[in-house]
Motif scaffolding. Structure first.
Motif, PDB file in Angstrom:
ATOM      1  N   PRO A 128       0.833  -1.208   0.000  1.00 19.24           N
ATOM      2  CA  PRO A 128       0.000   0.000   0.000  1.00 19.24           C
ATOM      3  C   PRO A 128       0.869   1.260   0.000  1.00 19.24           C
ATOM      4  N   ASP A 129       0.229   2.416   0.235  1.00 15.39           N
ATOM      5  CA  ASP A 129       0.964   3.675   0.187  1.00 15.39           C
ATOM      6  C   ASP A 129       2.047   3.768   1.250  1.00 15.39           C
ATOM      7  N   GLY A 166       9.549   5.518   1.442  1.00 13.77           N
ATOM      8  CA  GLY A 166       9.214   5.430   2.858  1.00 13.77           C
ATOM      9  C   GLY A 166      10.293   4.835   3.744  1.00 13.77           C
ATOM     10  N   GLN A 167      11.432   4.508   3.197  1.00 12.76           N
ATOM     11  CA  GLN A 167      12.477   3.816   3.940  1.00 12.76           C
ATOM     12  C   GLN A 167      13.488   4.812   4.495  1.00 12.76           C
ATOM     13  N   ARG A 168      13.892   4.572   5.720  1.00 16.96           N
ATOM     14  CA  ARG A 168      14.876   5.423   6.387  1.00 16.96           C
ATOM     15  C   ARG A 168      16.138   4.621   6.651  1.00 16.96           C
ATOM     16  N   PRO A 169      17.311   5.134   6.293  1.00 21.05           N
ATOM     17  CA  PRO A 169      18.557   4.395   6.546  1.00 21.05           C
ATOM     18  C   PRO A 169      18.847   4.267   8.039  1.00 21.05           C
ATOM     19  N   SER A 269       1.107  -0.766   8.536  1.00 25.32           N
ATOM     20  CA  SER A 269      -0.120  -1.453   8.131  1.00 25.32           C
ATOM     21  C   SER A 269       0.060  -2.963   8.094  1.00 25.32           C
ATOM     22  N   GLY A 270       1.318  -3.431   8.180  1.00 23.81           N
ATOM     23  CA  GLY A 270       1.562  -4.857   8.300  1.00 23.81           C
ATOM     24  C   GLY A 270       1.396  -5.651   7.028  1.00 23.81           C
ATOM     25  N   MET A 271       1.500  -5.003   5.858  1.00 22.87           N
ATOM     26  CA  MET A 271       1.401  -5.728   4.601  1.00 22.87           C
ATOM     27  C   MET A 271       2.223  -5.018   3.541  1.00 22.87           C
ATOM     28  N   ILE A 272       2.612  -5.766   2.501  1.00 22.70           N
ATOM     29  CA  ILE A 272       3.357  -5.165   1.403  1.00 22.70           C
ATOM     30  C   ILE A 272       3.244  -6.037   0.160  1.00 22.70           C
TER      31      ILE A 272
END
Length: 288
Positions: A128-129, A166-169, A269-272
């Motif tokens: 999702p987003d 959305g990913q942070r190092p 959200s626990g899904m991808i």
């Protein structure tokens, strides 16, 4: 000075391959010619529901990654569930691939001037987003070659993020650098954030330096001089802590191999769902 090239993807023989991982079974990886392909679900909890599927399509010469988790949970709170990837050379936990005589790993950084990598990838879809992932190199620099029990205190992990959502190092943002990059047939430069996590990050005793591109590239043919980024990472560590990190000593570390893939996870959200393809992977070095 000439150039020597090693093409790893597309595959030479074009055989169809399928790798699938599920939380309660499935394989962990496979050797395909001189690359190792693995879902590398190192941090996925067994309560997760879903699959990582990697297949090679010989008609188009692309390795396709299909990640589908209706429910995903992680074991260690580091924000990353897995790093589904391609490996050439050696990984500090294993495996070691077959290698071309002109491109042998591990090799000392100070003996590796002019080592370039070219990838051709495309992010097809994601949801999702609030899904989090990257498309990135992962490079291990170790004091000892051919480790099998993971990196040791004083070793360094260098990541180069070419795309992310959305990913942070790991660690903290310490600055920006303008780094050379090849886009298609054109030489260019792009701004990268530089993030550093020193020892005590919770998953090991090594340092992590991440170059996160400010304008993510969703796909195309992209080339980087890997040694430029490694040397910049070493200089950054020395600037932050010149007592602990000495640039000259760091140059004696071994580059274990080349890894390229996608870290992913979704703890909100626990899904991808993520679909991307790798249609080209080549190494080039300056010939003496």
């Amino acid at each position: 000075m000439g150039k020597t090239m090693l093409k790893l993807i597309p595959l030479v023989n074009g055989n169809y391959k399928l790798i699938q991982w599920e939380p309660l079974g499935g394989v962990h990886g496979a050797d395909i010619e001189c690359i190792h392909v693995t879902p590398n679900v190192w941090n996925i909890d067994k309560s997760s529901v879903g699959t990582v599927q990697i297949e090679y399509e010989p008609q188009v010469g692309c390795l396709r990654f299909s990640i589908d988790f209706p429910r995903i949970s992680i074991r260690h709170n580091v924000g990353v569930a897995a790093y589904s990837e391609v490996i050439y050379g050696h990984k500090p936990w294993g495996p070691t691939t077959c290698m071309d005589p002109q491109f042998k790993f591990p090799i000392k950084v100070n003996e590796s001037k002019g080592l370039y990598s070219y990838v051709n990838y495309n992010v097809k879809s994601r949801s999702p987003d609030d899904s989090i992932f990257n498309i990135a190199y992962d490079l291990w620099l170790t004091t000892s070659p051919n480790l099998t029990n993971g990196p040791q205190p004083g070793d360094v992990e260098v990541m180069i993020w070419l795309y992310y959502h959305g990913q942070r190092p790991a660690g903290r943002l310490i600055g920006e650098l303008r780094m050379p990059i090849t886009l298609g047939d054109s030489e260019a430069a792009r701004d990268f954030e530089v993030w550093v996590a020193d020892t005590g990050i919770g998953i090991g005793e090594w340092a992590v330096v991440t170059f996160r591109i400010k304008d993510p590239i969703k796909g195309g043919l992209i080339g980087v001089n890997l040694i430029n980024y490694i040397e910049s990472a070493f200089k950054t560590l020395e600037e932050l802590n010149p007592v602990k990190w000495r640039y000259g000593d760091l140059l004696n570390k071994y580059l274990n191999g080349i890894e390229f893939g996608s870290e992913f996870g979704n703890v909100s959200s626990g899904m991808i769902k993520l679909n991307w393809e790798l249609c080209g992977l080549s190494l080039v070095k300056d010939s003496s």
